[in-house]
Write an enzyme that holds these catalytic residues in place. Structure first.
Site, PDB file in Angstrom:
ATOM      1  N   ASP A   1      42.629  31.059  31.731  1.00 39.25           N
ATOM      2  CA  ASP A   1      41.239  31.478  31.552  1.00 39.25           C
ATOM      3  C   ASP A   1      40.522  31.170  32.850  1.00 39.25           C
ATOM      4  O   ASP A   1      40.675  30.090  33.424  1.00 39.25           O
ATOM      5  CB  ASP A   1      40.561  30.786  30.377  1.00 39.25           C
ATOM      6  CG  ASP A   1      39.344  31.603  29.941  1.00 39.25           C
ATOM      7  OD1 ASP A   1      39.541  32.741  29.467  1.00 39.25           O
ATOM      8  OD2 ASP A   1      38.203  31.141  30.100  1.00 39.25           O
TER       9      ASP A   1
ATOM     10  N   TYR B   1      36.143  40.613  40.430  1.00 37.35           N
ATOM     11  CA  TYR B   1      35.044  40.346  41.369  1.00 37.35           C
ATOM     12  C   TYR B   1      35.520  40.184  42.818  1.00 37.35           C
ATOM     13  O   TYR B   1      34.721  39.846  43.697  1.00 37.35           O
ATOM     14  CB  TYR B   1      34.290  39.077  40.933  1.00 37.35           C
ATOM     15  CG  TYR B   1      33.626  39.201  39.580  1.00 37.35           C
ATOM     16  CD1 TYR B   1      32.347  39.749  39.457  1.00 37.35           C
ATOM     17  CD2 TYR B   1      34.274  38.785  38.418  1.00 37.35           C
ATOM     18  CE1 TYR B   1      31.742  39.884  38.213  1.00 37.35           C
ATOM     19  CE2 TYR B   1      33.679  38.922  37.166  1.00 37.35           C
ATOM     20  CZ  TYR B   1      32.415  39.464  37.077  1.00 37.35           C
ATOM     21  OH  TYR B   1      31.821  39.607  35.846  1.00 37.35           O
TER      22      TYR B   1
ATOM     23  N   LYS C   1      45.848  39.705  36.896  1.00 42.57           N
ATOM     24  CA  LYS C   1      46.390  38.345  36.762  1.00 42.57           C
ATOM     25  C   LYS C   1      47.912  38.383  36.722  1.00 42.57           C
ATOM     26  O   LYS C   1      48.578  37.586  37.384  1.00 42.57           O
ATOM     27  CB  LYS C   1      45.928  37.715  35.438  1.00 42.57           C
ATOM     28  CG  LYS C   1      44.513  37.238  35.375  1.00 42.57           C
ATOM     29  CD  LYS C   1      44.342  36.496  34.048  1.00 42.57           C
ATOM     30  CE  LYS C   1      42.908  36.197  33.751  1.00 42.57           C
ATOM     31  NZ  LYS C   1      42.738  35.496  32.461  1.00 42.57           N
TER      32      LYS C   1
ATOM     33  N   HIS D   1      41.811  30.065  43.148  1.00 36.37           N
ATOM     34  CA  HIS D   1      41.713  29.234  41.954  1.00 36.37           C
ATOM     35  C   HIS D   1      43.005  29.318  41.134  1.00 36.37           C
ATOM     36  O   HIS D   1      43.518  28.316  40.672  1.00 36.37           O
ATOM     37  CB  HIS D   1      40.503  29.684  41.128  1.00 36.37           C
ATOM     38  CG  HIS D   1      40.452  31.167  40.870  1.00 36.37           C
ATOM     39  ND1 HIS D   1      40.655  32.097  41.862  1.00 36.37           N
ATOM     40  CD2 HIS D   1      40.268  31.891  39.726  1.00 36.37           C
ATOM     41  CE1 HIS D   1      40.577  33.320  41.358  1.00 36.37           C
ATOM     42  NE2 HIS D   1      40.345  33.215  40.063  1.00 36.37           N
ATOM     43  N   ARG D   2      43.573  30.530  41.010  1.00 33.27           N
ATOM     44  CA  ARG D   2      44.786  30.706  40.194  1.00 33.27           C
ATOM     45  C   ARG D   2      45.996  30.075  40.886  1.00 33.27           C
ATOM     46  O   ARG D   2      46.801  29.394  40.250  1.00 33.27           O
ATOM     47  CB  ARG D   2      45.007  32.202  39.950  1.00 33.27           C
ATOM     48  CG  ARG D   2      46.159  32.535  39.010  1.00 33.27           C
ATOM     49  CD  ARG D   2      46.038  33.933  38.451  1.00 33.27           C
ATOM     50  NE  ARG D   2      44.812  34.073  37.679  1.00 33.27           N
ATOM     51  CZ  ARG D   2      43.701  34.697  38.120  1.00 33.27           C
ATOM     52  NH1 ARG D   2      43.674  35.278  39.304  1.00 33.27           N
ATOM     53  NH2 ARG D   2      42.621  34.731  37.364  1.00 33.27           N
TER      54      ARG D   2
ATOM     55  N   PHE E   1      41.385  42.312  42.216  1.00 32.14           N
ATOM     56  CA  PHE E   1      40.847  42.889  40.987  1.00 32.14           C
ATOM     57  C   PHE E   1      39.513  42.205  40.687  1.00 32.14           C
ATOM     58  O   PHE E   1      39.087  41.297  41.412  1.00 32.14           O
ATOM     59  CB  PHE E   1      41.840  42.712  39.821  1.00 32.14           C
ATOM     60  CG  PHE E   1      42.033  41.283  39.387  1.00 32.14           C
ATOM     61  CD1 PHE E   1      42.908  40.450  40.067  1.00 32.14           C
ATOM     62  CD2 PHE E   1      41.324  40.745  38.308  1.00 32.14           C
ATOM     63  CE1 PHE E   1      43.092  39.127  39.677  1.00 32.14           C
ATOM     64  CE2 PHE E   1      41.505  39.425  37.908  1.00 32.14           C
ATOM     65  CZ  PHE E   1      42.387  38.614  38.607  1.00 32.14           C
TER      66      PHE E   1
HETATM   67  P1  ITT Z   1      43.153  37.782  29.527  1.00 33.02           P
HETATM   68  O1  ITT Z   1      42.209  36.937  28.680  1.00 33.02           O
HETATM   69  O2  ITT Z   1      43.920  38.770  28.705  1.00 33.02           O
HETATM   70  O3  ITT Z   1      44.008  36.962  30.436  1.00 33.02           O
HETATM   71  P2  ITT Z   1      40.695  38.564  30.845  1.00 33.02           P
HETATM   72  O4  ITT Z   1      40.392  39.473  31.988  1.00 33.02           O
HETATM   73  O5  ITT Z   1      39.869  38.734  29.598  1.00 33.02           O
HETATM   74  O6  ITT Z   1      42.253  38.711  30.512  1.00 33.02           O
HETATM   75  P3  ITT Z   1      39.499  35.990  31.233  1.00 33.02           P
HETATM   76  O7  ITT Z   1      38.935  35.943  29.880  1.00 33.02           O
HETATM   77  O8  ITT Z   1      40.095  34.755  31.814  1.00 33.02           O
HETATM   78  O9  ITT Z   1      40.643  37.095  31.335  1.00 33.02           O
HETATM   79  O10 ITT Z   1      38.369  36.550  32.202  1.00 33.02           O
HETATM   80  C1  ITT Z   1      38.526  36.412  33.559  1.00 33.02           C
HETATM   81  C2  ITT Z   1      37.595  37.363  34.269  1.00 33.02           C
HETATM   82  O11 ITT Z   1      37.090  36.683  35.434  1.00 33.02           O
HETATM   83  C3  ITT Z   1      38.367  38.556  34.769  1.00 33.02           C
HETATM   84  O12 ITT Z   1      38.317  39.626  33.845  1.00 33.02           O
HETATM   85  C4  ITT Z   1      37.670  38.858  36.086  1.00 33.02           C
HETATM   86  O13 ITT Z   1      36.524  39.620  35.835  1.00 33.02           O
HETATM   87  C5  ITT Z   1      37.231  37.480  36.567  1.00 33.02           C
HETATM   88  N1  ITT Z   1      38.270  36.895  37.428  1.00 33.02           N
HETATM   89  C6  ITT Z   1      39.098  35.845  37.153  1.00 33.02           C
HETATM   90  N2  ITT Z   1      39.933  35.613  38.168  1.00 33.02           N
HETATM   91  C7  ITT Z   1      39.643  36.518  39.106  1.00 33.02           C
HETATM   92  C8  ITT Z   1      40.173  36.800  40.374  1.00 33.02           C
HETATM   93  O14 ITT Z   1      41.211  36.141  40.860  1.00 33.02           O
HETATM   94  N3  ITT Z   1      39.624  37.796  41.078  1.00 33.02           N
HETATM   95  C9  ITT Z   1      38.586  38.505  40.603  1.00 33.02           C
HETATM   96  N4  ITT Z   1      38.032  38.329  39.402  1.00 33.02           N
HETATM   97  C10 ITT Z   1      38.563  37.338  38.644  1.00 33.02           C
END
Ligand code: ITT
Length: 214
Positions: free
Chosen positions: A74, A157, A18, A183-184, A155
């Site tokens: 999130d 998925y 991220k 989405h981001r 990263f």
């Molecule tokens: P932070 O809370 O510290 O930001 P996290 O990885 O725990 O890190 P989330 O709780 O938002 O973050 O979980 C998001 C998960 O969804 C992330 O770990 C990935 O597995 C998946 N994900 C989200 N955006 C993604 C993307 O752009 N590409 C691939 N997987 C994604």
């Protein structure tokens, strides 16, 4: 005279993927500071039922400790045939200690023989800048879950998500391709529009106040 450096913006995330994307998208406007470069080291429990709840609680926790504006993301993958799972549990889908490859393998296994592969990535981004003062951006991107990983870019998925708009997996997409439809990328664009609108409102409120006092 050398130009002044961009303002620093703390991103309340420990996810290196991220952070890389935020740096790429916001790079010239802000210097993105990840949580690891701050004094904040608490574990934030993501107890919310929605992406918004969790983004807000992450941003609030960090703002509460550091007292400076914070951005929190999130996000997750919602699979239609699994009633939206893994959703807010995307990071924890494979259980404690599971790697992204483990999560991908588990998801592929749970979708074995399932014809409906429709899925979407969802992101909610909160900019928290004062006690109970925050703005929110939302974004989604549609696609489907492949039957095996394709590519190693991105990263999480990304290798098993085929983007409808790109016509290729996020694992095959370069950073700029993914950010243009992700989405981001969309949640950030939405947030930046809301920030601009709120600045415009403040200016017109100020002018209105001045005019009504002239
Ligand atoms: P932070 O809370 O510290 O930001 P996290 O990885 O725990 O890190 P989330 O709780 O938002 O973050 O979980 C998001 C998960 O969804 C992330 O770990 C990935 O597995 C998946 N994900 C989200 N955006 C993604 C993307 O752009 N590409 C691939 N997987 C994604």
């Amino acid at each position: 005279m050398s130009p002044s450096p961009p303002p620093r913006l703390i991103v309340a995330s420990t996810n290196a993927g991220k952070i890389k994307e935020f740096r790429r998208i916001l790079g010239e406007v802000f210097e993105v500071i990840p949580l690891s470069q701050t004094t904040f080291s608490d574990e934030i429990e993501e107890t919310g039922a929605t992406f918004f709840d969790n983004a807000l609680l992450k941003a609030k926790a960090v703002y509460g400790r550091l007292g400076v504006p914070v951005l929190a993301d999130d996000s997750g993958l919602c699979v239609e045939a699994l009633d939206g799972a893994p959703g807010v549990y995307s990071a924890r889908y494979g259980g404690a200690g599971a790697t992204a490859a483990d999560c991908n393998a588990l998801l592929l296994k749970n979708l074995e023989g399932v014809a409906n592969r429709s899925a979407k990535f969802v992101a909610c981004i909160v900019l928290y800048f004062g006690r109970d003062k925050f703005l929110v951006g939302n974004g989604e991107t549609a696609g489907r879950i492949l039957t095996e990983p394709d590519g190693t870019n991105g990263f999480g998925y990304d290798p098993i998500f085929f983007s409808d708009e790109l016509g290729k997996s996020f694992g095959q997409a370069c950073a700029d391709e993914k950010n243009a439809v992700s989405h981001r990328g969309r949640a950030l664009a939405d947030l930046l529009t809301r920030i601009a609108n709120s600045e415009k409102r403040k200016t017109s409120d100020r002018n209105g106040w001045q005019n009504s006092n002239n």
